[in-house]
Design an enzyme around this catalytic site. Sequence first.
Site, PDB file in Angstrom:
ATOM      1  N   ALA A   1      88.612   8.914  54.404  1.00  0.00           N
ATOM      2  CA  ALA A   1      87.856   8.574  55.608  1.00  0.00           C
ATOM      3  C   ALA A   1      87.945   9.769  56.557  1.00  0.00           C
ATOM      4  O   ALA A   1      88.825  10.616  56.416  1.00  0.00           O
ATOM      5  CB  ALA A   1      88.443   7.337  56.249  1.00  0.00           C
TER       6      ALA A   1
ATOM      7  N   GLY B   1      90.144   6.196  51.580  1.00  0.00           N
ATOM      8  CA  GLY B   1      88.885   5.455  51.626  1.00  0.00           C
ATOM      9  C   GLY B   1      87.997   5.827  50.443  1.00  0.00           C
ATOM     10  O   GLY B   1      87.181   5.020  49.984  1.00  0.00           O
TER      11      GLY B   1
ATOM     12  N   GLU C   1      89.090   3.447  47.925  1.00  0.00           N
ATOM     13  CA  GLU C   1      88.822   2.049  48.278  1.00  0.00           C
ATOM     14  C   GLU C   1      87.350   1.678  48.021  1.00  0.00           C
ATOM     15  O   GLU C   1      87.059   0.561  47.605  1.00  0.00           O
ATOM     16  CB  GLU C   1      89.193   1.788  49.738  1.00  0.00           C
ATOM     17  CG  GLU C   1      90.709   1.843  49.944  1.00  0.00           C
ATOM     18  CD  GLU C   1      91.110   1.646  51.390  1.00  0.00           C
ATOM     19  OE1 GLU C   1      90.700   2.478  52.217  1.00  0.00           O
ATOM     20  OE2 GLU C   1      91.807   0.652  51.680  1.00  0.00           O
TER      21      GLU C   1
ATOM     22  N   GLU D   1      97.359   7.451  52.468  1.00  0.00           N
ATOM     23  CA  GLU D   1      97.375   7.028  53.875  1.00  0.00           C
ATOM     24  C   GLU D   1      98.753   7.091  54.509  1.00  0.00           C
ATOM     25  O   GLU D   1      98.898   7.434  55.678  1.00  0.00           O
ATOM     26  CB  GLU D   1      96.834   5.597  54.015  1.00  0.00           C
ATOM     27  CG  GLU D   1      95.330   5.463  53.953  1.00  0.00           C
ATOM     28  CD  GLU D   1      94.785   5.395  52.530  1.00  0.00           C
ATOM     29  OE1 GLU D   1      95.544   5.668  51.572  1.00  0.00           O
ATOM     30  OE2 GLU D   1      93.589   5.075  52.388  1.00  0.00           O
TER      31      GLU D   1
END
Length: 647
Positions: free
Chosen positions: A61, A100, A103, A123
Amino acid sequence: MSVHVEQRSGIAIVTIDNPPVNAINLAVRTKLLALADEFDADSRVRAVVLTGAGKLFVGGADITEFDRPVEPPSLPDLIGRIESAAKPWIAAIRGAAFGGGLEVPLGCRMRVATEDAKFALPEVNLGIIPGAGGTQRLPRLIGIETALRVAAENLQLDGVRAAELGLVDRLVREPLVDAAVDFALEALESPLPEPASRRPMVAADPATWEEAGQRIRRSARGASAPLLALDALRFGVENGFDAGLANERSIFLKLRASEEAAALRHLFFAERAAPRPADLRGTAPLPLASAGVVGGGTMGVGIAAALRNAGIPVVLVERDQQSLERGLAALKAIFEAARKKASLTDEEAEARMQDVTGAVGYEAFARCDLVIEAVFEDVAIKREVFASLGRICRADAILATNTSYIDPRQIAEGLPDPGRFIGLHFFSPAQVMKLLEIVPTPETRPDVVATSFELARRLGKVPVRSGICDGFIGNRILRRYRAEAEALLRDGVAPAAVDAAMRGFGYAMGPFEMQDMAGLDISFMHREAARARGEQIAETPGDLLVRAGRKGQKSGGGWYDYAPGERSPVPSQEAARIIAPLVGAPIEIAADRIVSRLIAAMASEGQAILDEGIAASPADIDLVEVHGYGFPRKRGGPMFLTKRQTS
Ligand code: NAI
């Protein structure tokens, strides 16, 4: 445009194209959400292939958004929409699918990847946990054991392993998109597998959680995120996907707004910027195929080990045969210890020593591209060494000094072609500590500086350029830190109270315990030398201890007493008596007050260093403290912390 779309045989191909790492930001989320709606309404589209432009899928992200509130559509909403789309989405992955970027594929109905694909949920390194279903969908695809290693312990999976585990439905070759389209057309012929969120899960036995908790607590070193990632994963296993997802999100949002995460983001950006200073772009480094090290003492051996670990052949020169043998034995012991810990195989440990040439006499350096000097901290000895190196080494070889305090310009005096000379300041133990201070003189050529940054990259070090001053960036701040710690003693605070406060803050050791470990005599001699030069340096409590023979652990006591063969510090009556003439009547100060005085002292020295142009940025100073001096990573560094507290 950050997302491209093309259609082929009823398959919509969606490419995330957001250089350099295809980060998922608000624009990408918005576009993908709109596309999911559009494809579901478009009867020509039968399935969707989602891929990344260039060498990787998605690096994560967009972290630059993390200092602001989340703007909708959120990533979990987008992934939920993709997962429930009427037209199945198939992720096509090469290179990194991180955070992300993993994900999103977990929310796709199926995944294809090349062998060199890399899957990770890093993360926790940023003080957060996956916030868009990573801790919920991954265990449903690959099992709890491996999923928690990925989510909480930084385990990275390659394409092959991911396929074995069931994360990847098919391994494919390039061209990736063609293979993914073929796969999609084939998959449409049979019933599709359940989305990850609906797959059943085999419960873990209590021992799994217990063991993982212990392991993660040990390796997290005070960071909060890794254990919370484990908690989030476990909660979802025990309470079902929907509850697990909501719980994961709430932990994620709390962590995202935390000071710890802000500190880790600051370091992430600092570490990313450090290897590429703007003024060196366009300056090519020189070839670096072999290196020499002068001096096989503490530092020379550590530097040689670091070079060998990076695959660079090393020539190690000592002043006599006996010292050489001692140095080579110490080097071998480093690899032997790594072999015992199983971080090196037998063959690797052997190969490390095979490319080490030991010699007495500098002629052995004749072919080296780089020679790093690590002899005694004495300007006359160092000058002699460089006078010989100047004669014997190739004219284009880089000559570097590992001096801690001596002005490199003095060392280089008389050296023919001073443009190839530079300070490369490693930290002890040099094969472990990540910091490398790069200290050019005014004469040092840009390509020599560029090669030093390239060396840092190859050694896996964090490079920070320092201007010339006494102690460069790190040791100069260290001196101020110690001076402030001694000022606390003068106010009447006990050494043990100062150390306990700094340990509570996150250091592995307080300043006095640290000095006992390193030895009090080195800085004592440094002060004595300055006094001999006529500098006005007041007597310190540390001077009194050294004069009384208390040099630290090596002499059986320093600030503390040590039982024979022990390393645990015991508060010392004798030390208290010796330093009594210089310390105040005993008082107690709250730990946070002690911490803020010491951090303020470091930050104020840091500011002086910036004002003098010795360091390029506050972030560089924070990198020095975190990677060279044990400043707790989760606090971001003295400059970061002080700025947060005053803004
Ligand atoms: P050390 O005393 O452990 O090792 C110095 C070695 O150099 C000895 O083995 C000695 O035999 C050898 N030597 C002396 N003259 C020589 C010559 N002419 N030719 C070849 N070898 C020679 O010292 P240490 O701690 O390794 O320090 C070396 C340098 O690194 C110093 O400049 C020191 O300030 C610097 N440094 C030390 C750090 C530390 O934590 N010890 C950290 C960073 C830098």
